[in-house]
Motif scaffolding. Structure first.
Motif, PDB file in Angstrom:
ATOM      1  N   ARG A 139       0.821  -1.205   0.000  1.00 57.04           N
ATOM      2  CA  ARG A 139       0.000   0.000   0.000  1.00 57.04           C
ATOM      3  C   ARG A 139       0.861   1.264   0.000  1.00 57.04           C
ATOM      4  O   ARG A 139       0.487   2.268  -0.584  1.00 57.04           O
ATOM      5  N   VAL A 140       2.029   1.213   0.679  1.00 56.66           N
ATOM      6  CA  VAL A 140       2.793   2.445   0.897  1.00 56.66           C
ATOM      7  C   VAL A 140       3.902   2.698  -0.119  1.00 56.66           C
ATOM      8  O   VAL A 140       4.531   3.754  -0.083  1.00 56.66           O
ATOM      9  N   GLY A 141       4.163   1.753  -1.012  1.00 53.32           N
ATOM     10  CA  GLY A 141       5.142   2.023  -2.067  1.00 53.32           C
ATOM     11  C   GLY A 141       6.549   1.573  -1.734  1.00 53.32           C
ATOM     12  O   GLY A 141       6.718   0.548  -1.078  1.00 53.32           O
ATOM     13  N   ASP A 142       7.539   2.367  -2.174  1.00 57.14           N
ATOM     14  CA  ASP A 142       8.932   1.910  -2.116  1.00 57.14           C
ATOM     15  C   ASP A 142       9.863   2.920  -1.451  1.00 57.14           C
ATOM     16  O   ASP A 142       9.525   4.089  -1.332  1.00 57.14           O
ATOM     17  N   GLY A 143      11.009   2.424  -1.060  1.00 61.64           N
ATOM     18  CA  GLY A 143      12.088   3.295  -0.601  1.00 61.64           C
ATOM     19  C   GLY A 143      11.885   3.847   0.801  1.00 61.64           C
ATOM     20  O   GLY A 143      11.099   3.327   1.591  1.00 61.64           O
ATOM     21  N   LEU A 144      12.622   4.925   1.081  1.00 66.16           N
ATOM     22  CA  LEU A 144      12.658   5.493   2.434  1.00 66.16           C
ATOM     23  C   LEU A 144      11.281   5.953   2.909  1.00 66.16           C
ATOM     24  O   LEU A 144      10.926   5.765   4.073  1.00 66.16           O
ATOM     25  N   GLU A 145      10.492   6.541   1.985  1.00 67.46           N
ATOM     26  CA  GLU A 145       9.159   7.000   2.391  1.00 67.46           C
ATOM     27  C   GLU A 145       8.286   5.838   2.841  1.00 67.46           C
ATOM     28  O   GLU A 145       7.552   5.942   3.824  1.00 67.46           O
ATOM     29  N   ALA A 146       8.378   4.736   2.133  1.00 71.53           N
ATOM     30  CA  ALA A 146       7.621   3.538   2.508  1.00 71.53           C
ATOM     31  C   ALA A 146       8.076   3.048   3.879  1.00 71.53           C
ATOM     32  O   ALA A 146       7.262   2.691   4.735  1.00 71.53           O
ATOM     33  N   GLU A 148       9.372   4.804   6.248  1.00 70.91           N
ATOM     34  CA  GLU A 148       8.873   5.729   7.271  1.00 70.91           C
ATOM     35  C   GLU A 148       7.394   5.465   7.578  1.00 70.91           C
ATOM     36  O   GLU A 148       6.995   5.454   8.745  1.00 70.91           O
ATOM     37  N   SER A 149       6.596   5.223   6.558  1.00 70.95           N
ATOM     38  CA  SER A 149       5.174   4.914   6.777  1.00 70.95           C
ATOM     39  C   SER A 149       5.009   3.620   7.563  1.00 70.95           C
ATOM     40  O   SER A 149       4.185   3.531   8.470  1.00 70.95           O
ATOM     41  N   LEU A 150       5.792   2.613   7.191  1.00 71.71           N
ATOM     42  CA  LEU A 150       5.705   1.323   7.869  1.00 71.71           C
ATOM     43  C   LEU A 150       6.141   1.440   9.327  1.00 71.71           C
ATOM     44  O   LEU A 150       5.559   0.814  10.216  1.00 71.71           O
ATOM     45  N   SER A 151       7.159   2.272   9.563  1.00 76.38           N
ATOM     46  CA  SER A 151       7.656   2.478  10.924  1.00 76.38           C
ATOM     47  C   SER A 151       6.577   3.137  11.791  1.00 76.38           C
ATOM     48  O   SER A 151       6.425   2.813  12.967  1.00 76.38           O
ATOM     49  N   THR A 152       5.794   4.042  11.182  1.00 73.10           N
ATOM     50  CA  THR A 152       4.678   4.662  11.909  1.00 73.10           C
ATOM     51  C   THR A 152       3.574   3.639  12.180  1.00 73.10           C
ATOM     52  O   THR A 152       3.043   3.562  13.289  1.00 73.10           O
ATOM     53  N   ALA A 153       3.246   2.846  11.164  1.00 73.97           N
ATOM     54  CA  ALA A 153       2.165   1.860  11.304  1.00 73.97           C
ATOM     55  C   ALA A 153       2.508   0.785  12.330  1.00 73.97           C
ATOM     56  O   ALA A 153       1.653   0.355  13.101  1.00 73.97           O
ATOM     57  N   CYS A 154       3.768   0.353  12.355  1.00 72.97           N
ATOM     58  CA  CYS A 154       4.186  -0.752  13.242  1.00 72.97           C
ATOM     59  C   CYS A 154       4.710  -0.238  14.584  1.00 72.97           C
ATOM     60  O   CYS A 154       4.922  -1.024  15.495  1.00 72.97           O
ATOM     61  N   ARG A 155       4.918   1.076  14.694  1.00 75.34           N
ATOM     62  CA  ARG A 155       5.554   1.693  15.859  1.00 75.34           C
ATOM     63  C   ARG A 155       6.882   0.995  16.172  1.00 75.34           C
ATOM     64  O   ARG A 155       7.148   0.556  17.274  1.00 75.34           O
ATOM     65  N   THR A 156       7.688   0.894  15.111  1.00 73.08           N
ATOM     66  CA  THR A 156       9.014   0.298  15.206  1.00 73.08           C
ATOM     67  C   THR A 156      10.034   1.361  14.788  1.00 73.08           C
ATOM     68  O   THR A 156       9.666   2.333  14.123  1.00 73.08           O
ATOM     69  N   SER A 157      11.288   1.164  15.182  1.00 74.70           N
ATOM     70  CA  SER A 157      12.315   2.141  14.816  1.00 74.70           C
ATOM     71  C   SER A 157      12.527   2.107  13.303  1.00 74.70           C
ATOM     72  O   SER A 157      12.255   1.094  12.641  1.00 74.70           O
ATOM     73  N   TYR A 165      11.915  -4.319   5.836  1.00 73.85           N
ATOM     74  CA  TYR A 165      11.496  -3.923   4.488  1.00 73.85           C
ATOM     75  C   TYR A 165      12.348  -4.632   3.435  1.00 73.85           C
ATOM     76  O   TYR A 165      11.846  -5.192   2.466  1.00 73.85           O
ATOM     77  N   VAL A 166      13.651  -4.616   3.661  1.00 77.14           N
ATOM     78  CA  VAL A 166      14.558  -5.155   2.652  1.00 77.14           C
ATOM     79  C   VAL A 166      14.475  -6.697   2.594  1.00 77.14           C
ATOM     80  O   VAL A 166      14.751  -7.305   1.578  1.00 77.14           O
ATOM     81  N   GLN A 167      14.034  -7.300   3.704  1.00 76.47           N
ATOM     82  CA  GLN A 167      13.806  -8.754   3.683  1.00 76.47           C
ATOM     83  C   GLN A 167      12.577  -9.100   2.852  1.00 76.47           C
ATOM     84  O   GLN A 167      12.450 -10.209   2.358  1.00 76.47           O
TER      85      GLN A 167
END
Ligand SMILES: [Zn+2]
Length: 292
Positions: A139-146, A148-157, A165-167
Motif C-alpha cells: 500500500r505504501v510504495g517503495d524506498g525510504l518514504e515507505a 517511514e510509513s511502515l515504521s509509523t504503522a508498526c511503531r518500530t524504529s 522492508y529489505v527482507q
C-alpha cells in the motif's frame, strides 16, 4: 529447510496468527502480560549495550526493558526480543543454564551471538508480521518514504523497519547503516543477492566515494538534525560487478542514534540472466533469418 533466523521469524508469525492479530501495530507488552503471564517493567539499565533482561524466579518470568534509549520503537523491540527468548525452542534452557536467573540482552542485530540474533529476528517478525506487514508494504510504495510509513504503522524504529522492508521487498534493494565514513552493516533484498558478480558490503568498509551518503556524512550536523538527501547512484559504485544500473539513493540521519540510514533500490527489477537469455535468443534468430 529454512535458515534458523528465518525459522525464528516464522515462529513469531505463527504466534501472531494464533493470537488472532490481524492489524498493526502489535503490542508486545500486552502479549507478554496478558497472553504469557510475564510481568513487564521499564527500568534505566546502565550497563553499556544492554537493551533489556529476562528474569527467572522459579517458573515465573519478568521482562525488564531499558529506557536509556528513549525511542518507543527500540523499547518495543527490546520487549519483543525477550518474548523471543521465552518462546523460541531451546532458549530458556540455554540462557538460564546452570541455575542463572538473569539474562541480559543486546537487541538490535548488534550481537554476533546466535541466540541474540534469533531473538532479534523473532522480535522483527512479531512486530512486523506477515501477511499484515507485506500487505501494508504494497500500500505504501517503495524506498525510504515507505519505510517511514511502515515504521509509523508498526511503531518500530526506522532501522528495524528498514531491515524488515529489505527482507520483504520484491525490488533489488539494500539498506546500509553508516557512521562517519564507515559502514556498520548492509542488508540486501533477495532479488539483489541473486545478481551475480557483486561484491557484498562488509562491516568496516568505507562509504563509497562520490555517493550522496559520503557527502551527507561529511557534515555531522546532517545526522544530528535528521536531514534527508535524495540522489541517484550506480549499482557499481556500491557493489562493484559489471552491471551499471541506476539506483535511487535515499539518505536519512538518525539523530538520536548518531548514524545514517541509506536506502538503495531500483524501481525496476533487473535480471542479468534474463538479459543474457534475450541476447542468446537474438543470436539464435539471426542465423535462421540469414538462411531464408
Ligand atoms: Zn537476548
Amino acid at each position: 529447510m529454512l535458515p534458523v533466523p528465518e525459522l525464528a521469524g516464522r515462529t513469531a508469525e505463527q504466534f501472531v496468527h494464533e493470537l488472532g492479530i490481524t492489524e498493526l501495530p502489535v503490542d508486545p507488552i500486552a502479549i507478554a502480560e496478558e497472553e504469557l503471564g510475564i510481568h513487564v517493567e521499564a527500568k534505566p539499565v546502565s550497563r553499556k549495550g544492554v537493551s533489556g533482561m529476562l528474569l527467572r524466579l522459579g517458573e515465573e518470568y519478568a521482562i525488564v526493558y531499558a529506557t536509556h534509549i528513549r525511542s518507543e520503537g527500540f523499547q518495543r523491540f527490546s520487549v519483543a526480543h525477550e518474548i523471543g527468548h521465552f518462546k523460541l525452542p531451546g532458549h530458556i534452557d540455554h540462557i538460564f543454564d546452570g541455575g542463572k536467573t538473569v539474562h541480559e540482552s543486546r537487541a538490535g542485530f548488534a550481537s554476533g551471538d546466535p541466540y541474540e540474533l534469533e531473538a532479534d529476528h523473532y522480535a522483527a517478525s512479531l512486530l512486523m508480521p506477515d501477511p499484515v506487514f507485506s500487505k501494508e508494504m504494497n500500500r505504501v510504495g517503495d524506498g525510504l518514504e515507505a519505510i517511514e510509513s511502515l515504521s509509523t504503522a508498526c511503531r518500530t524504529s526506522l532501522e528495524a523497519t528498514a531491515i524488515r522492508y529489505v527482507q520483504r521487498t520484491d525490488l533489488p534493494a539494500a539498506i546500509i547503516l553508516s557512521a562517519g565514513q564507515r559502514i556498520n552493516y548492509c542488508f540486501m533484498s533477495d532479488p539483489l543477492k541473486e545478481v551475480e558478480g557483486l561484491e557484498w558490503i562488509r562491516k568496516g568498509m568505507p562509504v563509497p566515494a562520490g555517493t550522496a551518503t559520503e557527502r551527507f556524512n561529511a557534515d555531522p550536523a546532517n545526522v544530528t538534525a535528521a536531514e534527508r538527501l535524495d540522489d541517484t547512484t550506480s549499482l557499481m559504485d556500491w557493489f562493484g560487478g559489471e552491471w551499471d544500473v541506476q539506483l535511487e539513493e535515499e539518505v536519512k540521519g538518525l539523530s538520536s542514534y548518531g548514524k545514517t540510514l541509506t536506502v538503495l533500490y531500483s524501481y525496476e527489477g533487473f535480471d542479468p540472466e534474463g538479459a543474457e537469455d534475450n541476447a542468446n535468443l537474438e543470436e539464435s534468430y539471426v542465423p535462421r533469418f540469414r538462411k531464408r
